[in-house]
Design a protein around this motif. Sequence first.
Motif, PDB file in Angstrom:
ATOM      1  N   SER A   1       6.525 -19.156 -51.895  1.00 25.38           N
ATOM      2  CA  SER A   1       7.646 -19.679 -50.892  1.00 25.38           C
ATOM      3  C   SER A   1       8.579 -20.426 -51.704  1.00 25.38           C
ATOM      4  N   GLN A   2       9.867 -20.444 -51.427  1.00 23.19           N
ATOM      5  CA  GLN A   2      10.881 -21.061 -51.976  1.00 23.19           C
ATOM      6  C   GLN A   2      10.812 -22.626 -51.706  1.00 23.19           C
ATOM      7  N   ARG A   3      10.067 -22.848 -50.491  1.00 22.28           N
ATOM      8  CA  ARG A   3       9.674 -24.031 -50.145  1.00 22.28           C
ATOM      9  C   ARG A   3       8.874 -24.864 -51.280  1.00 22.28           C
ATOM     10  N   ASN A   4       8.115 -24.166 -51.701  1.00 23.06           N
ATOM     11  CA  ASN A   4       6.969 -24.707 -52.723  1.00 23.06           C
ATOM     12  C   ASN A   4       7.566 -24.726 -54.106  1.00 23.06           C
ATOM     13  N   ILE A   5       8.776 -24.539 -54.389  1.00 24.26           N
ATOM     14  CA  ILE A   5       9.248 -24.429 -55.684  1.00 24.26           C
ATOM     15  C   ILE A   5      10.336 -25.729 -55.591  1.00 24.26           C
ATOM     16  N   THR A   6       9.939 -26.425 -56.812  1.00 24.04           N
ATOM     17  CA  THR A   6      11.054 -27.634 -57.122  1.00 24.04           C
ATOM     18  C   THR A   6      11.600 -27.706 -58.228  1.00 24.04           C
ATOM     19  N   LEU A   7      13.059 -27.818 -58.548  1.00 22.91           N
ATOM     20  CA  LEU A   7      13.918 -27.839 -59.603  1.00 22.91           C
ATOM     21  C   LEU A   7      14.013 -29.359 -60.124  1.00 22.91           C
ATOM     22  N   SER A   8      13.937 -29.668 -61.014  1.00 25.81           N
ATOM     23  CA  SER A   8      14.138 -31.066 -61.362  1.00 25.81           C
ATOM     24  C   SER A   8      15.613 -31.160 -62.471  1.00 25.81           C
ATOM     25  N   THR A   9      16.434 -31.870 -62.050  1.00 19.73           N
ATOM     26  CA  THR A   9      17.751 -31.975 -63.045  1.00 19.73           C
ATOM     27  C   THR A   9      18.051 -33.457 -63.427  1.00 19.73           C
ATOM     28  N   CYS A  10      18.570 -33.470 -64.587  1.00 20.47           N
ATOM     29  CA  CYS A  10      18.991 -35.049 -64.927  1.00 20.47           C
ATOM     30  C   CYS A  10      20.282 -35.255 -64.190  1.00 20.47           C
ATOM     31  N   GLY A  11      20.905 -34.140 -63.584  1.00 15.32           N
ATOM     32  CA  GLY A  11      22.148 -34.478 -62.631  1.00 15.32           C
ATOM     33  C   GLY A  11      23.521 -34.042 -63.333  1.00 15.32           C
ATOM     34  N   LEU A  12      23.360 -32.771 -63.414  1.00 16.71           N
ATOM     35  CA  LEU A  12      24.811 -31.950 -63.594  1.00 16.71           C
ATOM     36  C   LEU A  12      25.376 -31.658 -62.400  1.00 16.71           C
ATOM     37  N   ALA A  13      26.137 -32.706 -61.897  1.00 18.72           N
ATOM     38  CA  ALA A  13      27.018 -32.760 -60.548  1.00 18.72           C
ATOM     39  C   ALA A  13      27.334 -31.303 -60.141  1.00 18.72           C
ATOM     40  N   PRO A  14      28.350 -30.749 -60.872  1.00 19.55           N
ATOM     41  CA  PRO A  14      28.876 -29.538 -60.337  1.00 19.55           C
ATOM     42  C   PRO A  14      28.034 -28.482 -60.166  1.00 19.55           C
ATOM     43  N   ARG A  15      27.079 -28.437 -61.140  1.00 15.57           N
ATOM     44  CA  ARG A  15      26.067 -27.438 -61.214  1.00 15.57           C
ATOM     45  C   ARG A  15      25.027 -27.637 -59.726  1.00 15.57           C
ATOM     46  N   ILE A  16      24.707 -28.972 -59.309  1.00 14.53           N
ATOM     47  CA  ILE A  16      23.900 -29.213 -58.213  1.00 14.53           C
ATOM     48  C   ILE A  16      24.834 -28.478 -56.947  1.00 14.53           C
ATOM     49  N   ARG A  17      25.949 -28.819 -57.017  1.00 18.10           N
ATOM     50  CA  ARG A  17      26.888 -28.226 -55.728  1.00 18.10           C
ATOM     51  C   ARG A  17      26.960 -26.762 -55.794  1.00 18.10           C
ATOM     52  N   ARG A  18      26.880 -26.053 -57.058  1.00 17.74           N
ATOM     53  CA  ARG A  18      26.668 -24.629 -57.044  1.00 17.74           C
ATOM     54  C   ARG A  18      25.333 -24.092 -56.542  1.00 17.74           C
TER      55      ARG A  18
END
Length: 360
Positions: free
Chosen positions: A184-201
């Motif tokens: 389930s996608q709800r059981n998948i976590t993606l961690s980022t250091c904070g690439l803001a435009p990519r978070i929006r995408r």
Amino acid sequence: MKQDLKSLPLDELTAALAALAQPPYRARQLYQWMHRKLAPSYDAMSNIPNSLKALLKKNFEYTSLQQQLVQESRIDGTRKYLFSLADDNCNESVWRRYHQRNSVCVSSQVGCRMGCRFCASTLDGLNRNLLAGEMLDQIYAITRQTGERVSNVVIMGSGEPLDNYDNVTRFIRMLSDEHGLHISQRNITLSTCGLAPRIRRLADEGLQITLALSLHAPTDEKRKRLMPVAYRYSLEEVLDACGYYFEKTGRRVTFEYSLVRGVNDNKEEAHQLIRLLKSHNCQGCHVNLIPVNPIEERDYQGTEPGKVKAFQNLLDQNGINATIRREMGRDIDGACGQLRRRQLKENAGKNPASAEPADS
Ligand code: SAH
């Protein structure tokens, strides 16, 4: 370079086989062997004719990670795997069991170019991106080895997943595909250091995964000392992008905060963090606190347990939900990139230290 068969979603696999004059049911059979039955090679594929296997070998790569090393923590049973890739690179993954769930932490790149000061993955920079099939195979190889279903996946191993955007989103779709492991996608976590435009995408992708932001400091000034990415994107930009993520997906963002002794762990910083999150409408959000896992190349130390608890209490008292993450697998090079780095050094003969668990 030939395409990797394991990195193709079912529609692309069907088209690739059609180009080799093969019917769609062959694509479904192959997909099932790779992503449901987790076949490590063509050998096990009993209903695929040898002539087709030969054709596939000629036209495609078939990703199959080789387990090079596995270390099991004597403290908590966490296992850390080192896998070798087809091109002599290697990558690491972590398996842990908690509350009846099995979770795998996957790497998304070999090395990393984000430069976070406390992180071992980034010390030698980025070597290359991992393919979707190479990320999937970390989970497949571990499932075969443990014989247990994986229920949760965190993309928190080596690498910055949003710096390998296309492969990572492909990986997430294939991992949650009903024809594959169907996690389930709800059981998948993606961690980022904070690439803001990519978070929006990512917010616009239509996925239901959890986003975790590596925050680690409550002000831009402090954050720049720990994370060079803070020179590119201000906290304002990053937290706005997280707000957008919540707006678009309805999924609350989690914040990671690694506590570094004497750097980001005093009361004033806890209050700054509270103000920051409140001013960005993050009342219902969750903060994971983890004392930094020291790496030998840097002299950062983790915050003392009593101070970690005090930091957590302050957040809690001010309406910010905070959990202290257990430091799992500390005795087995648990932090990002530590095991791979140790192995590389050993291979180069620079470090005679053994790769056995530290307490053996
Ligand atoms: N690049 C992504 C995901 C990989 S790191 C990111 O930055 O989020 C996963 C988490 O572990 C991040 O929060 C990262 O900052 C943290 N981390 C890395 N090295 C660490 C260490 N030595 N001690 C504690 N946390 C660490």
